[in-house]
Design a protein around this motif. Structure first.
Motif, PDB file in Angstrom:
ATOM      1  N   PHE A  71      -7.599  -0.339   2.388  1.00  0.00           N
ATOM      2  CA  PHE A  71      -6.655   0.824   1.971  1.00  0.00           C
ATOM      3  C   PHE A  71      -5.512   1.201   2.897  1.00  0.00           C
ATOM      4  O   PHE A  71      -4.335   1.206   2.702  1.00  0.00           O
ATOM      5  N   ALA A  72      -5.712   0.990   4.184  1.00  0.00           N
ATOM      6  CA  ALA A  72      -4.705   1.226   5.102  1.00  0.00           C
ATOM      7  C   ALA A  72      -3.653   0.177   5.249  1.00  0.00           C
ATOM      8  O   ALA A  72      -2.524   0.546   5.544  1.00  0.00           O
ATOM      9  N   ALA A  73      -4.016  -1.175   5.059  1.00  0.00           N
ATOM     10  CA  ALA A  73      -3.367  -2.082   4.872  1.00  0.00           C
ATOM     11  C   ALA A  73      -2.206  -2.003   3.667  1.00  0.00           C
ATOM     12  O   ALA A  73      -1.241  -2.297   3.566  1.00  0.00           O
ATOM     13  N   GLU A  80       6.323   1.005   3.971  1.00  0.00           N
ATOM     14  CA  GLU A  80       7.239   0.174   4.635  1.00  0.00           C
ATOM     15  C   GLU A  80       8.342  -0.466   3.496  1.00  0.00           C
ATOM     16  O   GLU A  80       9.315  -0.286   3.594  1.00  0.00           O
ATOM     17  N   ARG A  81       7.792  -1.145   2.306  1.00  0.00           N
ATOM     18  CA  ARG A  81       8.748  -1.456   1.435  1.00  0.00           C
ATOM     19  C   ARG A  81       8.946  -0.804   0.118  1.00  0.00           C
ATOM     20  O   ARG A  81      10.056  -1.169  -0.398  1.00  0.00           O
ATOM     21  N   THR A  82       8.495   0.224   0.126  1.00  0.00           N
ATOM     22  CA  THR A  82       8.781   0.972  -1.310  1.00  0.00           C
ATOM     23  C   THR A  82       9.254   2.710  -0.972  1.00  0.00           C
ATOM     24  O   THR A  82      10.238   2.978  -1.265  1.00  0.00           O
ATOM     25  N   THR A 118      -6.739   7.765  12.289  1.00  0.00           N
ATOM     26  CA  THR A 118      -6.201   6.940  13.311  1.00  0.00           C
ATOM     27  C   THR A 118      -5.652   5.516  12.486  1.00  0.00           C
ATOM     28  O   THR A 118      -4.799   5.005  13.029  1.00  0.00           O
ATOM     29  N   LEU A 119      -6.578   5.019  11.525  1.00  0.00           N
ATOM     30  CA  LEU A 119      -5.975   3.949  10.786  1.00  0.00           C
ATOM     31  C   LEU A 119      -4.517   4.090  10.266  1.00  0.00           C
ATOM     32  O   LEU A 119      -3.691   3.497  10.173  1.00  0.00           O
ATOM     33  N   SER A 124       0.806   3.109   9.239  1.00  0.00           N
ATOM     34  CA  SER A 124       1.842   3.876   8.540  1.00  0.00           C
ATOM     35  C   SER A 124       2.554   4.544   9.702  1.00  0.00           C
ATOM     36  O   SER A 124       3.298   5.780   9.119  1.00  0.00           O
ATOM     37  N   ALA A 125       2.454   4.586  10.893  1.00  0.00           N
ATOM     38  CA  ALA A 125       2.933   5.644  12.206  1.00  0.00           C
ATOM     39  C   ALA A 125       2.795   7.139  11.661  1.00  0.00           C
ATOM     40  O   ALA A 125       3.566   7.775  12.009  1.00  0.00           O
ATOM     41  N   GLY A 126       1.554   7.347  10.921  1.00  0.00           N
ATOM     42  CA  GLY A 126       1.289   8.712  10.667  1.00  0.00           C
ATOM     43  C   GLY A 126       2.165   9.465   9.652  1.00  0.00           C
ATOM     44  O   GLY A 126       2.076  10.494   9.582  1.00  0.00           O
TER      45      GLY A 126
END
Length: 208
Positions: A71-73, A80-82, A118-119, A124-126
């Motif tokens: 899920f985190a990935a 990042e992309r959308t 944390t993940l 996603s830099a929070g």
């Protein structure tokens, strides 16, 4: 150029998130805004590939830790992309689920809420929505709606037992209480039009 806004819609199975996302998007477009509709897991090419891995197969296909990492990935690629590119060009982004779903679904057993956060900080830099709209519905009505939508079939997460989904609902309610500046509870009962109006009221201070 004014930065866009990122709005997530959250809630348990049968709350009407997908229906309301489409209606809210139409209402915002009627105000002249560019709107991007997206979802989690998914929302980008890489994240959609991970979605298929997450939602198909047996209930024990992934361990809790592997599931949370997937899920985190997916979310990292989605952001990042959308999401970020759309916000940077001034669009509003509406997402059917985001981080709070991972917190509610994956962060209440072997993993904690702190683990999920944390993940998210790593992947996603929070990054957080400008506003999260938590659709609330009595359990019996939500169950009936989900059954009407899915029949006797559901994905490997939606098909988990009643006790699991009760804990999910409790987690969402806790987030709304603890993070009231970001997470707004919205009554999802009644007509679809009435619910959409409630969502717009919950966004009144963000609307241009």
């Amino acid at each position: 150029m004014t930065r866009g806004r990122f709005i997530s819609l959250e809630g348990g199975e049968g709350a009407g998130k997908s229906t309301q996302l489409r209606a809210l998007a139409a209402a915002l477009r009627a105000r002249g805004l560019e709107v991007v509709e997206t979802r989690e897991p998914g929302g980008s090419e890489g994240a959609e590939a991970i979605r298929n891995l997450l939602l198909t197969g047996g209930a024990d296909r992934w361990s809790p830790r592997a599931e949370a990492l997937l899920f985190a990935a997916a979310r990292a690629d989605h952001v990042e992309r959308t999401i970020r590119p759309a916000l940077d060009r001034g669009a509003w982004v509406l997402s059917d689920r985001f981080l709070d779903s991972s917190r509610a679904y994956q962060g209440m057993g072997e993993l904690t809420d702190s683990d999920i956060l944390t993940l998210h900080r790593i992947g996603s830099a929070g990054f957080l929505p400008d506003r999260t709209l938590f659709l609330t519905l009595p359990e019996t009505e939500a169950t009936a709606r989900a059954r009407t939508r899915d029949g006797e079939t559901s994905d490997r997460i939606g098909g988990r037992d009643r006790a699991f989904h009760q804990r999910v609902a409790e987690a969402f309610s806790r987030f709304a209480a603890q993070e009231a500046e970001r997470v707004y509870s919205v009554d999802a009962s009644g007509t679809a039009e009435a619910v959409t109006e409630r969502l717009l009221i919950s966004l009144h201070d963000l609307l241009p």
